[in-house]
Design an enzyme around this catalytic site. Structure first.
Site, PDB file in Angstrom:
ATOM      1  N   TYR A  96       0.922  -1.184  -0.063  1.00 32.37           N
ATOM      2  CA  TYR A  96      -0.148   0.122   0.083  1.00 32.37           C
ATOM      3  C   TYR A  96       0.838   1.254  -0.253  1.00 32.37           C
ATOM      4  O   TYR A  96       0.438   2.134  -0.686  1.00 32.37           O
ATOM      5  CB  TYR A  96      -0.929   0.138   1.287  1.00 32.37           C
ATOM      6  CG  TYR A  96      -2.081   1.053   1.422  1.00 32.37           C
ATOM      7  CD1 TYR A  96      -3.156   1.039   0.679  1.00 32.37           C
ATOM      8  CD2 TYR A  96      -1.821   2.087   2.285  1.00 32.37           C
ATOM      9  CE1 TYR A  96      -3.938   1.940   0.928  1.00 32.37           C
ATOM     10  CE2 TYR A  96      -2.463   3.185   2.588  1.00 32.37           C
ATOM     11  CZ  TYR A  96      -3.712   3.142   1.638  1.00 32.37           C
ATOM     12  OH  TYR A  96      -4.691   4.237   1.888  1.00 32.37           O
ATOM     13  N   LYS A 102       1.171   4.129  -2.669  1.00 36.40           N
ATOM     14  CA  LYS A 102       0.728   5.597  -2.587  1.00 36.40           C
ATOM     15  C   LYS A 102       2.230   6.504  -2.957  1.00 36.40           C
ATOM     16  O   LYS A 102       1.764   7.676  -3.135  1.00 36.40           O
ATOM     17  CB  LYS A 102       0.156   5.549  -0.998  1.00 36.40           C
ATOM     18  CG  LYS A 102      -1.205   4.858  -0.728  1.00 36.40           C
ATOM     19  CD  LYS A 102      -2.425   5.463  -1.739  1.00 36.40           C
ATOM     20  CE  LYS A 102      -3.640   4.981  -1.622  1.00 36.40           C
ATOM     21  NZ  LYS A 102      -4.524   5.596  -2.336  1.00 36.40           N
TER      22      LYS A 102
END
Ligand code: NAP
Length: 247
Positions: A155, A159
């Site tokens: 993640y 990001k």
């Protein structure tokens, strides 16, 4: 001025932050097109709530991990049919786990949805907005893309990648009067964070100078500003909405 609808496209607009962003942009006067992947009833509810408030919205089942479907969506629903004024790349998922135990499929899935999907939407939107010579793009990244977070390597990588993509796109598209910015939420109360154990939430609160969790309205306000008339000279920026968690 064309007669086509002035559209704001919000990916993952059926729940959480995306829903509130969709409702805010509809209240700002855009016709909102929102995407979802698995829960049509939630998407229908958002459309109904926008219409009840006097706005216009449509929902599309469109998996952000499916690049061919995204290209087809732009061909069928946007090109020649709408003035795409705003794109909000919001759809996102987590598949958390420590790196040494992380399954390859969990790495791939998060990168596909949270990063490659944003690229696919940006690529298609930039063709339409480039012809219009105007547009606003807002990518929803995360404070952990700036700070890192144990248990979220996939993640955080996606990001952080989205921040690089935002800055590169901002440079490429500035000549066409298209701004590209990112909003980096901190810890916001949504379904995504509801699963976390109380202990983790308490530990998170310790790291937040404003000592409270954020609400999806805090993110919608930032997106609305970046999509609105006051932000025309802002591009390539990452706006942290995190209660001071990262400065
Ligand atoms: P959420 O409540 O879990 O909602 C996710 C939304 O994305 C839903 O509408 C979901 O649709 C949609 N979605 C998921 N996978 C998709 C796919 N493959 N294709 C299309 N749509 C898909 O999440 P959230 O907390 O609102 O988060 C929204 C964004 O903010 C994400 O990018 C997230 O990473 C970011 N963010 C959140 C926080 C936080 O604290 N909540 C913090 C930092 C950043 P379905 O209902 O159909 O699955």
């Amino acid at each position: 001025m064309s007669d086509l609808p002035k559209v704001a496209l919000v990916t993952g607009g059926s729940r959480g932050i995306g829903r509130t962003v969709a409702e805010k942009l509809a209240a700002d006067g855009f016709e909102v097109y929102l995407t979802f992947v698995s829960r049509p009833e939630a998407a229908d509810e958002v459309v109904a709530s926008i219409e009840k408030a006097g706005g216009k919205a449509r929902a599309f089942q469109l998996d952000s991990a499916d690049r061919d479907a995204i290209a087809a969506f732009f061909k069928d629903e946007i090109k020649g049919k709408a003035d795409l004024e705003v794109l909000v790349n919001n759809a996102g998922i987590t598949r958390d786990g420590l790196m040494m135990r992380m399954k390859d499929e969990d790495w791939d899935k998060v990168i596909h949805v949270n990063l490659t999907g944003c690229f696919a939407f940006l690529k298609e939107a930039s063709k339409i907005m480039g012809k219009q010579r105007s547009g606003r793009i807002v990518n929803i990244t995360s404070v952990v893309g700036q700070m890192g977070n144990a248990g979220q390597a996939n993640y955080c990588a996606a990001k952080a990648g989205l921040i690089g993509l935002t800055k590169s796109a901002a440079r490429e598209l500035a000549g066409r009067n298209i701004t590209v910015n990112a909003v980096a939420p901190g810890f916001i109360e949504t379904d995504m964070t509801a699963e976390l154990p109380e202990k983790v939430v308490e530990a998170m609160l310790e790291q937040i100078p404003l000592k409270t969790l954020g609400q999806s309205g805090d993110i919608a306000a930032a997106v609305s500003f970046l999509a609105g008339p006051g932000a025309g000279y802002i591009t390539g920026q990452v706006l942290g909405v995190n209660g001071g968690m990262y400065m």
